[in-house]
Design a protein around this motif. Sequence first.
Motif, PDB file in Angstrom:
ATOM      1  N   ALA A 156       0.827  -1.211   0.000  1.00  0.00           N
ATOM      2  CA  ALA A 156       0.000   0.000   0.000  1.00  0.00           C
ATOM      3  C   ALA A 156       0.861   1.261   0.000  1.00  0.00           C
ATOM      4  N   VAL A 157       1.927   1.274   0.793  1.00  0.00           N
ATOM      5  CA  VAL A 157       2.767   2.477   0.836  1.00  0.00           C
ATOM      6  C   VAL A 157       3.619   2.601  -0.426  1.00  0.00           C
ATOM      7  N   LEU A 158       4.097   1.473  -0.959  1.00  0.00           N
ATOM      8  CA  LEU A 158       4.907   1.555  -2.179  1.00  0.00           C
ATOM      9  C   LEU A 158       4.075   2.007  -3.372  1.00  0.00           C
ATOM     10  N   ALA A 159       2.794   1.710  -3.354  1.00  0.00           N
ATOM     11  CA  ALA A 159       1.919   2.157  -4.443  1.00  0.00           C
ATOM     12  C   ALA A 159       1.782   3.675  -4.478  1.00  0.00           C
ATOM     13  N   GLU A 160       2.156   4.338  -3.373  1.00  0.00           N
ATOM     14  CA  GLU A 160       2.110   5.799  -3.315  1.00  0.00           C
ATOM     15  C   GLU A 160       3.345   6.431  -3.958  1.00  0.00           C
ATOM     16  N   ARG A 197      -3.100   0.872  -7.176  1.00  0.00           N
ATOM     17  CA  ARG A 197      -3.393   2.288  -7.409  1.00  0.00           C
ATOM     18  C   ARG A 197      -4.777   2.471  -8.013  1.00  0.00           C
ATOM     19  N   SER A 198      -5.172   1.568  -8.904  1.00  0.00           N
ATOM     20  CA  SER A 198      -6.465   1.735  -9.572  1.00  0.00           C
ATOM     21  C   SER A 198      -7.637   1.418  -8.656  1.00  0.00           C
ATOM     22  N   ARG A 199      -7.462   0.469  -7.733  1.00  0.00           N
ATOM     23  CA  ARG A 199      -8.583   0.093  -6.877  1.00  0.00           C
ATOM     24  C   ARG A 199      -8.521   0.747  -5.497  1.00  0.00           C
ATOM     25  N   GLY A 200      -7.345   1.270  -5.097  1.00  0.00           N
ATOM     26  CA  GLY A 200      -7.246   2.028  -3.854  1.00  0.00           C
ATOM     27  C   GLY A 200      -6.917   1.239  -2.608  1.00  0.00           C
ATOM     28  N   PHE A 201      -6.579  -0.040  -2.739  1.00  0.00           N
ATOM     29  CA  PHE A 201      -6.218  -0.833  -1.569  1.00  0.00           C
ATOM     30  C   PHE A 201      -5.337  -1.999  -2.001  1.00  0.00           C
ATOM     31  N   ALA A 202      -4.605  -2.559  -1.032  1.00  0.00           N
ATOM     32  CA  ALA A 202      -3.706  -3.684  -1.294  1.00  0.00           C
ATOM     33  C   ALA A 202      -4.194  -4.914  -0.544  1.00  0.00           C
ATOM     34  N   ILE A 203      -3.928  -6.080  -1.107  1.00  0.00           N
ATOM     35  CA  ILE A 203      -4.273  -7.346  -0.463  1.00  0.00           C
ATOM     36  C   ILE A 203      -3.011  -8.199  -0.329  1.00  0.00           C
ATOM     37  N   CYS A 214      -4.847 -10.207   4.457  1.00  0.00           N
ATOM     38  CA  CYS A 214      -4.770  -8.828   4.957  1.00  0.00           C
ATOM     39  C   CYS A 214      -5.227  -7.884   3.859  1.00  0.00           C
ATOM     40  N   VAL A 215      -5.932  -6.823   4.249  1.00  0.00           N
ATOM     41  CA  VAL A 215      -6.267  -5.738   3.340  1.00  0.00           C
ATOM     42  C   VAL A 215      -5.714  -4.460   3.941  1.00  0.00           C
ATOM     43  N   ALA A 216      -5.060  -3.649   3.118  1.00  0.00           N
ATOM     44  CA  ALA A 216      -4.368  -2.459   3.617  1.00  0.00           C
ATOM     45  C   ALA A 216      -4.654  -1.261   2.731  1.00  0.00           C
ATOM     46  N   MET A 217      -4.555  -0.089   3.323  1.00  0.00           N
ATOM     47  CA  MET A 217      -4.827   1.151   2.614  1.00  0.00           C
ATOM     48  C   MET A 217      -3.858   2.220   3.097  1.00  0.00           C
ATOM     49  N   ALA A 218      -3.317   2.991   2.184  1.00  0.00           N
ATOM     50  CA  ALA A 218      -2.395   4.065   2.552  1.00  0.00           C
ATOM     51  C   ALA A 218      -3.149   5.181   3.268  1.00  0.00           C
TER      52      ALA A 218
END
Length: 265
Positions: A156-160, A197-203, A214-218
């Motif tokens: 999630a953080v690397l996608a930023e 980035r397109s969906r707004g969250f990481a799994i 786990c589901v994560a969000m920046a």
Amino acid sequence: MATHDDAGDVHARPPGATGGVQSVSRALELLDLMAGAGTDVSLSELAEGTGMAAATTHRLMRTLLAHGYVRQLPSRRYGLGPALIRLGEQAGLHLGAAARPHLDDLAAQAGETVNLAMLDQDMVVYVAQAASRHSMRMFTEVGRRVHAHSTGVGKAVLAELPDAAVLRLLERAGMPPATEHTITGPEEFLTELGTIRSRGFAIDDGEQEVGVRCVAMAVPEAPTPTAVSVSGPAARLDLAGLEALLPALRRTAGVLAELYATEGP
């Protein structure tokens, strides 16, 4: 406010400081430039990158070196020093303590363990946790450092970050497999970040630990790349269950963004 340029480096240029404050601002600018470079740098590169005179740069670097905020290599080039690790850990613990009530609220809503983690140099460090009410639950020690590519919070953080900055980080840190499901190829990982980035969250589907999802969000606009996550046993938390947690997770990320903005300068 710190901003990312096209190369993915972070620069902070405080406006209009004079006198002794200007010296502090210049020293911090040197540290920011070194952090953004992602590798050791020479005195001339520091002077050129900040626009300071070589003598001024040398004087400031001597002071930072004496206090352990930078270190000088045998090649005479400079790298970030160990004193910054202690400061980063303490800052993370402080932010984690402030966030704890909101993490507790999310854990109560989700019924699963909630973690808050930050990017520290090339690794992710967990700074706070709110435990699940279940007897069988996930536990991650606060202060634990893990590779970013194999965790939900890390992805999630690397996608930023821009892809170029991500590739530099992965080259430095490596991509060791935590499980058979861990993504270990840079190109495949960049594709994964595009999806995030397109969906707004990481799994994280068993990528850090087998049998755990786990589901994560920046956290938007966090001063340091930060993410909040909900994790639990795969037997109890299927993919549909992860998606059901998104509204509460998104609200918590927004609340934390406001909290950090309030605590900022």
